[in-house]
Design a protein around this motif. Structure first.
Motif, PDB file in Angstrom:
ATOM      1  N   ILE A 145      34.485  59.848  51.854  1.00  0.00           N
ATOM      2  CA  ILE A 145      33.228  59.429  52.363  1.00  0.00           C
ATOM      3  C   ILE A 145      32.270  60.819  51.921  1.00  0.00           C
ATOM      4  N   GLU A 146      31.267  60.488  51.080  1.00  0.00           N
ATOM      5  CA  GLU A 146      30.383  61.558  50.777  1.00  0.00           C
ATOM      6  C   GLU A 146      29.428  61.779  51.905  1.00  0.00           C
ATOM      7  N   ARG A 147      28.850  63.053  52.025  1.00  0.00           N
ATOM      8  CA  ARG A 147      27.833  63.357  53.147  1.00  0.00           C
ATOM      9  C   ARG A 147      26.648  62.439  52.980  1.00  0.00           C
ATOM     10  N   SER A 148      26.130  62.220  51.923  1.00  0.00           N
ATOM     11  CA  SER A 148      24.805  61.273  51.614  1.00  0.00           C
ATOM     12  C   SER A 148      25.022  59.845  51.904  1.00  0.00           C
ATOM     13  N   GLU A 149      26.371  59.458  51.949  1.00  0.00           N
ATOM     14  CA  GLU A 149      26.890  58.040  52.144  1.00  0.00           C
ATOM     15  C   GLU A 149      26.651  58.037  53.572  1.00  0.00           C
ATOM     16  N   ARG A 150      27.181  59.031  54.282  1.00  0.00           N
ATOM     17  CA  ARG A 150      27.227  58.868  55.793  1.00  0.00           C
ATOM     18  C   ARG A 150      25.747  59.109  56.269  1.00  0.00           C
ATOM     19  N   ILE A 151      24.632  59.600  55.754  1.00  0.00           N
ATOM     20  CA  ILE A 151      23.329  60.023  56.167  1.00  0.00           C
ATOM     21  C   ILE A 151      22.885  58.469  56.060  1.00  0.00           C
ATOM     22  N   GLN A 152      23.098  57.807  54.973  1.00  0.00           N
ATOM     23  CA  GLN A 152      22.369  56.503  54.608  1.00  0.00           C
ATOM     24  C   GLN A 152      23.112  55.657  55.565  1.00  0.00           C
ATOM     25  N   ALA A 153      24.104  55.580  55.801  1.00  0.00           N
ATOM     26  CA  ALA A 153      24.767  54.517  56.720  1.00  0.00           C
ATOM     27  C   ALA A 153      24.208  54.731  58.153  1.00  0.00           C
ATOM     28  N   LEU A 154      23.920  55.920  58.434  1.00  0.00           N
ATOM     29  CA  LEU A 154      23.413  56.288  59.948  1.00  0.00           C
ATOM     30  C   LEU A 154      21.975  55.422  59.797  1.00  0.00           C
ATOM     31  N   GLN A 155      21.251  55.808  58.647  1.00  0.00           N
ATOM     32  CA  GLN A 155      19.916  55.367  58.680  1.00  0.00           C
ATOM     33  C   GLN A 155      19.889  53.710  58.957  1.00  0.00           C
ATOM     34  N   ASN A 156      20.716  53.036  58.159  1.00  0.00           N
ATOM     35  CA  ASN A 156      20.908  51.596  58.239  1.00  0.00           C
ATOM     36  C   ASN A 156      21.514  50.775  59.397  1.00  0.00           C
ATOM     37  N   LEU A 157      22.455  51.620  60.274  1.00  0.00           N
ATOM     38  CA  LEU A 157      23.215  50.999  61.123  1.00  0.00           C
ATOM     39  C   LEU A 157      22.725  50.073  62.322  1.00  0.00           C
ATOM     40  N   PRO A 158      21.334  50.050  62.533  1.00  0.00           N
ATOM     41  CA  PRO A 158      20.936  49.031  63.497  1.00  0.00           C
ATOM     42  C   PRO A 158      20.927  47.626  62.759  1.00  0.00           C
ATOM     43  N   VAL A 159      20.476  47.617  61.437  1.00  0.00           N
ATOM     44  CA  VAL A 159      20.352  46.557  60.922  1.00  0.00           C
ATOM     45  C   VAL A 159      21.727  45.882  60.305  1.00  0.00           C
ATOM     46  N   VAL A 160      22.463  46.620  59.932  1.00  0.00           N
ATOM     47  CA  VAL A 160      23.961  46.536  59.438  1.00  0.00           C
ATOM     48  C   VAL A 160      24.827  46.099  60.857  1.00  0.00           C
ATOM     49  N   GLU A 161      24.499  46.591  61.971  1.00  0.00           N
ATOM     50  CA  GLU A 161      25.494  46.215  63.221  1.00  0.00           C
ATOM     51  C   GLU A 161      25.128  44.916  63.527  1.00  0.00           C
ATOM     52  N   GLN A 162      23.727  44.398  63.454  1.00  0.00           N
ATOM     53  CA  GLN A 162      23.431  43.021  63.790  1.00  0.00           C
ATOM     54  C   GLN A 162      24.021  41.881  62.712  1.00  0.00           C
ATOM     55  N   ARG A 163      24.066  42.290  61.512  1.00  0.00           N
ATOM     56  CA  ARG A 163      24.893  41.313  60.466  1.00  0.00           C
ATOM     57  C   ARG A 163      26.308  41.329  60.822  1.00  0.00           C
ATOM     58  N   ILE A 164      27.054  42.422  61.048  1.00  0.00           N
ATOM     59  CA  ILE A 164      28.299  42.570  61.466  1.00  0.00           C
ATOM     60  C   ILE A 164      28.564  41.549  62.657  1.00  0.00           C
ATOM     61  N   ARG A 165      27.809  41.482  63.838  1.00  0.00           N
ATOM     62  CA  ARG A 165      27.785  40.915  64.794  1.00  0.00           C
ATOM     63  C   ARG A 165      27.968  39.258  64.466  1.00  0.00           C
ATOM     64  N   GLU A 166      26.940  38.883  63.621  1.00  0.00           N
ATOM     65  CA  GLU A 166      26.827  37.449  63.351  1.00  0.00           C
ATOM     66  C   GLU A 166      27.881  37.092  62.619  1.00  0.00           C
ATOM     67  N   GLN A 167      28.432  37.836  61.617  1.00  0.00           N
ATOM     68  CA  GLN A 167      29.666  37.547  60.720  1.00  0.00           C
ATOM     69  C   GLN A 167      30.985  37.581  61.736  1.00  0.00           C
ATOM     70  N   GLU A 168      30.941  38.330  62.609  1.00  0.00           N
ATOM     71  CA  GLU A 168      31.985  38.222  63.612  1.00  0.00           C
ATOM     72  C   GLU A 168      32.185  37.019  64.367  1.00  0.00           C
ATOM     73  N   LYS A 169      30.869  36.587  64.526  1.00  0.00           N
ATOM     74  CA  LYS A 169      30.692  35.243  65.574  1.00  0.00           C
ATOM     75  C   LYS A 169      31.378  34.045  64.835  1.00  0.00           C
ATOM     76  N   ALA A 170      30.909  34.065  63.569  1.00  0.00           N
ATOM     77  CA  ALA A 170      31.325  33.132  62.844  1.00  0.00           C
ATOM     78  C   ALA A 170      32.565  32.829  62.489  1.00  0.00           C
ATOM     79  N   TYR A 171      33.164  34.095  62.237  1.00  0.00           N
ATOM     80  CA  TYR A 171      34.736  34.250  61.973  1.00  0.00           C
ATOM     81  C   TYR A 171      35.576  34.003  63.167  1.00  0.00           C
ATOM     82  N   CYS A 172      35.023  34.396  64.381  1.00  0.00           N
ATOM     83  CA  CYS A 172      35.932  34.031  65.508  1.00  0.00           C
ATOM     84  C   CYS A 172      35.850  32.156  65.947  1.00  0.00           C
TER      85      CYS A 172
END
Length: 447
Positions: free
Chosen positions: A150-177
């Motif tokens: 995991i590169e340092r730049s990758e972590r910075i970018q992931a932290l910036q996009n976390l709110p949007v990514v987390e919302q998408r993850i929850r929707e996919q989790e619900k469909a999978y369940c």
């Protein structure tokens, strides 16, 4: 199915002289283990634990392993990351090819501050959109994810996009369940159908014709086994038909399309276990002959041609014979009493069959009574018996009045010895008629 037992751990702790309380490394892979238990009580000093390729459905009973550094749970049935908060020294966690669909469960690893490597490839959650960004942003202590640094730049970018990514993850989790719940219902329905088919098959299937090596403790009598001995072709045909049905069922099982789920893995394992049990069950053909010419009973047991003779043990008793083949008993009641001391066993050089020859005795034991063998009287047999009697030697009888017990005390006294000097020697008077006799007057006469 396998379970974690103390004996299993000791057998895998040979490198530590089979001492388990101080064990630091333990490998329990490919043991068909369904539940994780006892390890946190018996092996608290563990640092490395291999549990890959089992059937574990839940992470549990490892929270007391404070010194654990590497935990391998790849190729199991785990659907959620949990109960690892107590593993304070955990640095590497491998969960490759499981059934983890709740990606948000990785948040339970935030307390494992020493965790550097995590493997989640092959799980349903690894196919989610934004999977890597979510894990990198959630677990900031990670250095490697799925074998990629995991590169340092990758972590910075992931932290910036976390709110949007987390919302998408929850929707996919619900469909999978929702999908997973439907799969469970379908698997349970198919399991019930299979069980009902199995019960119907058992109710319509009769007993097999071959003797199995894992026979029950009761001894089959000669009369009960007579059907098999008299009609082996029928039994062989029934056995071949059963084997053909088993092959068709096996082919149908492997050709049937199925989803890759924890239930399908369990079903596959049970099917393979059933096949293994059927293969381990020895089906042995046999014949039992009464050889009247040699006055013996011959058992021909069709053991495998290339089986080592050391795996066969024969025990002949007066009324039954027992053969142990690879630790499995084959036991048969004999139609007549035999002589165990005179019996012998050998392997056929052409077929490899075991041949046991058991000479019969002159009498038969029936229950607790001892009866002689019935002999049919015929004119020929009576003539033979008469000729045998004539050939026997005749012995003179001693007069019973003359038979007396000798007096041991008077044995020596019956022959009285006289002193050697007093004993009179018989006079030897030479005959004058002897041609070699010559009368010499100078020789004094013998006294």
């Amino acid at each position: 199915m396998g379970r974690i037992t103390e004996d299993l751990i000791r057998r895998n702790a040979e490198h530590n002289d089979c001492v388990i309380f101080s064990l630091e490394e333990l490998s329990l892979h490919q043991q068909e283990i369904e539940r994780l238990e006892h390890i946190d009580k018996w092996c608290r000093d563990l640092k490395i634990l291999y549990l890959q390729n089992n059937l574990i459905g839940k992470i549990e009973n490892v929270s007391k392993l404070k010194k654990l550094e590497y935990l391998n749970l790849a190729l199991n049935n785990i659907e959620k990351i949990e109960n690892l908060e107590g593993c304070e020294g955990l640095t590497k966690l491998d969960l490759t090819v499981n059934f983890i669909g709740e990606l948000s469960s990785v948040k339970t690893l935030q307390g494992n501050i020493h965790l550097k490597e995590l493997f989640l490839m092959g799980n349903p959650c690894a196919d989610f959109d934004g999977y890597r960004q979510f894990v990198v942003a959630t677990l900031q202590q990670l250095k490697w994810l799925d074998g990629k640094e995991i590169e340092r730049s990758e972590r910075i970018q992931a932290l910036q996009n976390l709110p949007v990514v987390e919302q998408r993850i929850r929707e996919q989790e619900k469909a999978y369940c929702l999908k997973r719940a439907k799969d469970k219902e379908e698997a349970q329905r198919e399991l019930k159908e299979e069980e009902s088919k199995g019960e119907m098959g058992r109710s319509h299937t009769g007993s097999g014709g071959h003797w199995h090596a894992d026979l029950s403790a009761t001894l089959p009598s000669f009369e009960e086994s007579k059907d098999y001995i008299q009609a082996p072709e029928i039994q062989e045909g029934q056995c071949k038909g059963k084997e053909l049905d088993d092959r068709e069922d096996d082919l149908e099982f492997w050709n049937k399309p199925s989803l890759y789920t924890p239930e399908s893995r369990l079903e596959t394992l049970r099917h393979m276990e059933k096949q293994r049990r059927d293969q381990e069950r020895l089906r042995l053909d046999f014949t039992l002959k009464d050889d009247e010419k040699r006055n013996q009973i011959v058992l021909d047991l069709a053991v495998y041609r290339y089986m080592d003779t050391s795996l066969i043990d024969v025990d002949v008793q007066p009324t039954y014979v027992r053969v142990m083949v690879k630790g499995k008993p084959f036991q048969l009641v004999l139609p007549a009493e035999v002589k165990p001391d005179s019996s012998f066993a050998k392997r056929s050089q052409t077929t490899g069959h075991l041949v046991v020859c058991m000479p019969k005795v002159g009498e038969v034991i029936i229950g607790c009574q001892r009866t002689s063998k019935p002999v049919k009287s015929t004119p020929d047999s009576s003539k033979e018996q008469t000729s045998k009697r004539s050939q026997q030697m005749e012995r003179l009888e001693v007069d019973p009045s003359k038979r007396s017990i000798p007096d041991v005390a008077n044995i020596v006294q019956e022959k009285k010895h006289m002193p050697r000097r007093v004993r009179t020697e018989p006079k030897i008077i030479p005959s004058e008629e002897d041609p070699d006799f010559e009368d010499n007057p100078e020789v004094p006469p013998l006294i």
